[in-house]
Design a protein around this motif. Sequence first.
Motif, PDB file in Angstrom:
ATOM      1  N   LYS A 160       0.817  -1.207   0.000  1.00  0.00           N
ATOM      2  CA  LYS A 160       0.000   0.000   0.000  1.00  0.00           C
ATOM      3  C   LYS A 160       0.855   1.263   0.000  1.00  0.00           C
ATOM      4  CE  LYS A 160      -4.168  -1.936   2.108  1.00  0.00           C
ATOM      5  NZ  LYS A 160      -5.088  -1.892   3.277  1.00  0.00           N
ATOM      6  N   SER A 161       2.147   1.117   0.321  1.00  0.00           N
ATOM      7  CA  SER A 161       3.057   2.258   0.308  1.00  0.00           C
ATOM      8  C   SER A 161       3.563   2.577  -1.094  1.00  0.00           C
ATOM      9  CB  SER A 161       4.256   1.975   1.226  1.00  0.00           C
ATOM     10  OG  SER A 161       4.929   0.782   0.821  1.00  0.00           O
ATOM     11  N   ALA A 218      -0.396   2.732  -5.594  1.00  0.00           N
ATOM     12  CA  ALA A 218      -1.414   2.013  -4.829  1.00  0.00           C
ATOM     13  C   ALA A 218      -2.772   2.711  -4.801  1.00  0.00           C
ATOM     14  CB  ALA A 218      -0.920   1.778  -3.403  1.00  0.00           C
ATOM     15  N   LYS A 219      -2.814   3.994  -5.117  1.00  0.00           N
ATOM     16  CA  LYS A 219      -4.091   4.712  -5.080  1.00  0.00           C
ATOM     17  C   LYS A 219      -4.809   4.702  -6.434  1.00  0.00           C
ATOM     18  CE  LYS A 219      -2.712   7.781  -1.323  1.00  0.00           C
ATOM     19  NZ  LYS A 219      -3.505   7.016  -0.338  1.00  0.00           N
ATOM     20  N   GLU A 273      -1.128  -4.762   4.830  1.00  0.00           N
ATOM     21  CA  GLU A 273      -0.240  -3.776   4.204  1.00  0.00           C
ATOM     22  C   GLU A 273      -0.171  -3.890   2.688  1.00  0.00           C
ATOM     23  OE1 GLU A 273       0.963  -5.959   6.495  1.00  0.00           O
ATOM     24  OE2 GLU A 273       0.824  -4.724   8.320  1.00  0.00           O
ATOM     25  N   TYR A 274      -0.945  -4.809   2.095  1.00  0.00           N
ATOM     26  CA  TYR A 274      -0.827  -5.067   0.660  1.00  0.00           C
ATOM     27  C   TYR A 274      -2.171  -4.868  -0.037  1.00  0.00           C
ATOM     28  CZ  TYR A 274       3.482  -7.054   2.412  1.00  0.00           C
ATOM     29  OH  TYR A 274       4.683  -7.203   3.049  1.00  0.00           O
ATOM     30  N   ILE A 275      -2.103  -4.611  -1.323  1.00  0.00           N
ATOM     31  CA  ILE A 275      -3.308  -4.327  -2.096  1.00  0.00           C
ATOM     32  C   ILE A 275      -3.169  -4.933  -3.492  1.00  0.00           C
ATOM     33  CG2 ILE A 275      -2.437  -2.121  -2.994  1.00  0.00           C
ATOM     34  CD1 ILE A 275      -5.305  -1.035  -2.704  1.00  0.00           C
TER      35      ILE A 275
END
Length: 307
Positions: free
Chosen positions: A180-181, A185-186, A260-262
């Motif tokens: 997500k960092s 990711a957005k 923490e992942y997407i």
Amino acid sequence: MTLQQLRQVIAVADYGSMNEAAKQLYLTQPSLSATIKAVEREIGIEIFTRSNRGIIATPEGEEFLGYARQVSEQYQLMEDKYLSGGPQKKKFSVSMQHYTFAVEAFIRLLRQYEENNVYEFSVFEGRTIDVIENVRKQISELGIIYENDFNENVIGKILREGDLEFVPLFSCKIYVFMAKSNPLAKKKLISMEDLMDYPCCTFDQGERNSFYFAEEVLSTYDYKKFIKVNDRATILNLMVGLNGYTLCSGIICQELNGPEYIAIPLDTEETMRIGYIKNKKMHLSELGKKYVEELKKYKVQEETDSI
């Protein structure tokens, strides 16, 4: 041919060394060697051959070992049920490409038997060819892999040669799996051009590192940055430390991987078919059927984008 002889043959195959197998069986090397030769004479084939890597099975030997393991395991089940005086031990083994959801399905299956203190379950994560070989040799009842239009002919040929079949479970679109960092990711949809400056992480396939054995789709794409690994935890670390990514089915198991992942859809028409491989001539065991049912639950999950 006796059961004891079969188990000695299996031990040589498992240890890849006559000396080591003899040591584990509390036998002398000459007596074990004599047993192997006697079995080979009886069945009329050469089971093993020597190489610079030790003793390996011949193609005919591999087929014989598959039947030998089946006989040995069935006898062990009979012993456990009728001769041990206790409850029958539940046994199940599955091999898989590096799929967290397949591990999660295995956990769900195992939880159904937590109160049963006499079980022996096995799960093997590894290279594509190892998954296929484990099922062919009957080390595992099932193997979890994917097929698509690109690899199905090559994979299908290998499966047919091993008397195996691929049974599709569900199809899914392609997603980009990242931390997500990651700066991307957005985004709602990611293109290959967007990914150009980020390292693509892929599972190494060893000596059989053909594009057709890759666990990720678009294996022939000319990636600018490319990292091969052999461990799922390492890929997760690279996603955090280097903004790396990999291509996947989009099914995320946060209970195992963490939050923490997407997974973000990739802008492509490519799809992948998740399924299992099995021996054509063997019916699924009770545990095999239950595991498949656990896997099928992800079909609904994927179709509703519940990732």
